[in-house]
Design a protein around this motif. Structure first.
Motif, mmCIF file in Angstrom:
data_model
loop_
_atom_site.group_PDB
_atom_site.id
_atom_site.type_symbol
_atom_site.label_atom_id
_atom_site.label_comp_id
_atom_site.label_asym_id
_atom_site.label_seq_id
_atom_site.Cartn_x
_atom_site.Cartn_y
_atom_site.Cartn_z
ATOM 1 N N PRO A 60 0.837 -1.204 0.000
ATOM 2 C CA PRO A 60 0.000 0.000 0.000
ATOM 3 C C PRO A 60 0.876 1.261 0.000
ATOM 4 C CG PRO A 60 -0.775 -1.545 1.650
ATOM 5 C CD PRO A 60 0.521 -2.085 1.135
ATOM 6 N N GLU B 165 -7.205 3.067 -0.012
ATOM 7 C CA GLU B 165 -6.951 1.860 0.775
ATOM 8 C C GLU B 165 -7.634 0.630 0.197
ATOM 9 O OE1 GLU B 165 -7.575 2.179 5.034
ATOM 10 O OE2 GLU B 165 -6.393 4.043 4.999
ATOM 11 N N HIS B 166 -8.774 0.863 -0.483
ATOM 12 C CA HIS B 166 -9.488 -0.293 -1.031
ATOM 13 C C HIS B 166 -8.842 -0.825 -2.312
ATOM 14 C CE1 HIS B 166 -11.482 2.925 -3.389
ATOM 15 N NE2 HIS B 166 -11.603 1.994 -4.314
#
Ligand code: R7I
Ligand code: MG
Ligand code: MG
Length: 349
Positions: free
Chosen positions: A272, A278-279
Motif C-alpha cells: 500500500p 486503501e481499497h
C-alpha cells in the motif's frame, strides 16, 4: 489461494490492454496530479459509461498481432508477424503509432520485400529506433515459450522487425523477461526478481553492438543494468517522490526511459502507498501509479499492467474497469489460447 497459471496468463494480457486504454487519457502530459488519475479511474465504475468506451492504441494493436502470429504459427515466424503488423496498420492507421515506425509498417506491406528486418534497420540514419514500440508489445512472448532463453531470443527478434537499435530490442527483452518471471511467481521475493533481471540483462548487454550504441548515444556502458540498479536503490529508500522516479528512471517514449520505469511501478505498488485508496489492491495501485508519472502513460501502464497482471492474476482486476476497455475480452481469449499452446509444449518437452 495461490494464483493459477491460466489466471496469470489472462491477467497479463488483460491488464496490458487495461493500462493502454486507461493510460491514453494522459499520454504526453507532463504532470498528472494523483487526484485526476483517481477521478479518471473512479469514472470507470459508472455503469452508464458503456462497453469499450476507452479505445486501445498501437500498443494493444501490435500486441494482438504478436499473440495472433505466435498462435497461428505455433511459434515465432518473422514473415508472418511482419505481415500481421503491416496489415493491422493498413486497416487502422489511426491508433497513435510512433511517427518513425509508420515508415517501417508501410514498407513491410510490400509484397516484394525479401528481408523483413531491413526496413527497421533503415530507421534513424541506419541505427534503428530506440523507441519503446518493441517493448510495449513484448508480453505474449513470455506466454508462448517454456524456457527463458527462448522467451528472450524471440522477444528480441520480434522487436527487431521495427526496432533495430539495441536500446529498442533490449527493452523488449527486458519487458518479456519481467513478465516471464512474474508468471513464475518470482515477484513474491522482489529482491530476487530484480537481481534475476539484472543478471540476465548483464549477459544481453555484454555485446559489441550494445556497447557501441550506448557509446554513440552517450549512455552508461550497460544502460539497462544501470537503470535496474537505480530501481533497486529506489526500492530500498523509505520514501520516493514522483519527481525522483521521473528524474532517475524517466517516463519517455524511449525504451530505456520507460521499461525500467514500468518495472519500478510494479515493485513499488506491491505494498500500500500513501495517496492511493486503501481499497485498491496491488493491480489497481500499479495502474494508478503508472498514470501519475505522466509522460508515455499508455505504454508505461501497458507494460506495468502486463507484469502486474501476471503476478496477481485476472480475478483481482475490477470487472468494471475491464468492461470500459476496447479489446479486453479478446485479450483474455488470446491468453486462453496461448495457455493451451503452452500446455501442449510442456507435455511434448
Ligand atoms: O517506438 P515506437 O513504436 O513508438 C511507440 C510509442 C508508444 O508510446 C506508443 O504508445 C506510441 O505513442 O508511440 O515508434 P518509433 O517511431 O520507432 O519511436 C518513437 C519515437 O522515438 C520516434 O518518433 C522518435 O521521436 C523517437 N526515436 C528517436 N529519435 C531520434 N533518434 C526513436 N528512435 C530514435 C532515434 O534513434
Ligand atoms: Mg500507444
Ligand atoms: Mg505510448
Amino acid at each position: 489461494a495461490p494464483v493459477s497459471l491460466l489466471s496469470r496468463f489472462r491477467g497479463a494480457l488483460a491488464a496490458a490492454v487495461l493500462g493502454d486504454c486507461v493510460g491514453g487519457e494522459f499520454e504526453g502530459a507532463e504532470e498528472v496530479p494523483l487526484d485526476r488519475v483517481l477521478q479518471h479511474l473512479s469514472g470507470l465504475e459508472d455503469e452508464t459509461r458503456g462497453d469499450g468506451i476507452l479505445q486501445y492504441s498501437d500498443d494493444t494493436a501490435m500486441m494482438r498481432c504478436v499473440a495472433q502470429s505466435l498462435l497461428t504459427r505455433m511459434g515465432f515466424d518473422e514473415q508472418d508477424m511482419a505481415r500481421s503488423f503491416a496489415k493491422e496498420y493498413s486497416l487502422a492507421p489511426g491508433r497513435g503509432y510512433g511517427s518513425g515506425v509508420i515508415q517501417v509498417l508501410r514498407k513491410l506491406a510490400s509484397p516484394h520485400l525479401n528481408d523483413v528486418f531491413q526496413p527497421a534497420r533503415a530507421q534513424f540514419g541506419g541505427r534503428g529506433s530506440f523507441g519503446n514500440g518493441g517493448a510495449m508489445r513484448a508480453a505474449p512472448f513470455a506466454l508462448a515459450f517454456r524456457n527463458v532463453a527462448d522467451v528472450m531470443r524471440y522477444a528480441r527478434c520480434g522487436a527487431m522487425l521495427t526496432h533495430s537499435c539495441s536500446l529498442g530490442y533490449n527493452g523488449a527483452v527486458l519487458q518479456a523477461l519481467a513478465v516471464y518471471l512474474s508468471l513464475q511467481g518470482d515477484l513474491a521475493i522482489p529482491q530476487k526478481f530484480i537481481s534475476k533481471l539484472i543478471s540476465e540483462m548483464e549477459e544481453m548487454e555484454n555485446d559489441e553492438t550494445a556497447h557501441n550504441d550506448a557509446k554513440v548515444l552517450k549512455l552508461a556502458e550497460f544502460p539497462y543494468c544501470a537503470r535496474l540498479h537505480r530501481v533497486k536503490e529506489l526500492m530500498e529508500q523509505n520514501s520516493v517522490s514522483i519527481e525522483e522516479v521521473i528524474l532517475k528512471l524517466g517516463n519517455g517514449i524511449a525504451a530505456l526511459e520507460s521499461v525500467p520505469t514500468a518495472i519500478f511501478c510494479v515493485l513499488h505498488c506491491l505494498e500500500p502507498r500513501e495517496g492511493l485508496p486503501e481499497h485498491y489492491g496491488g493491480l489497481e495501485r500499479t495502474i494508478a501509479y503508472s498514470l501519475a508519472l505522466g509522460g508515455d502513460t499508455d505504454t508505461i501502464a501497458c507494460m506495468a499492467g502486463a507484469i502486474a497482471g501476471a503476478h496477481y492474476g485476472i480475478d483481482v482486476i475490477p470487472q468494471s474497469w475491464l468492461k470500459c476497455c476496447e479489446g479486453a475480452e479478446e485479450a483474455e481469449q488470446l491468453a486462453n489460447r496461448l495457455y493451451k499452446l503452452y500446455s501442449i509444449m510442456q507435455t511434448e518437452g
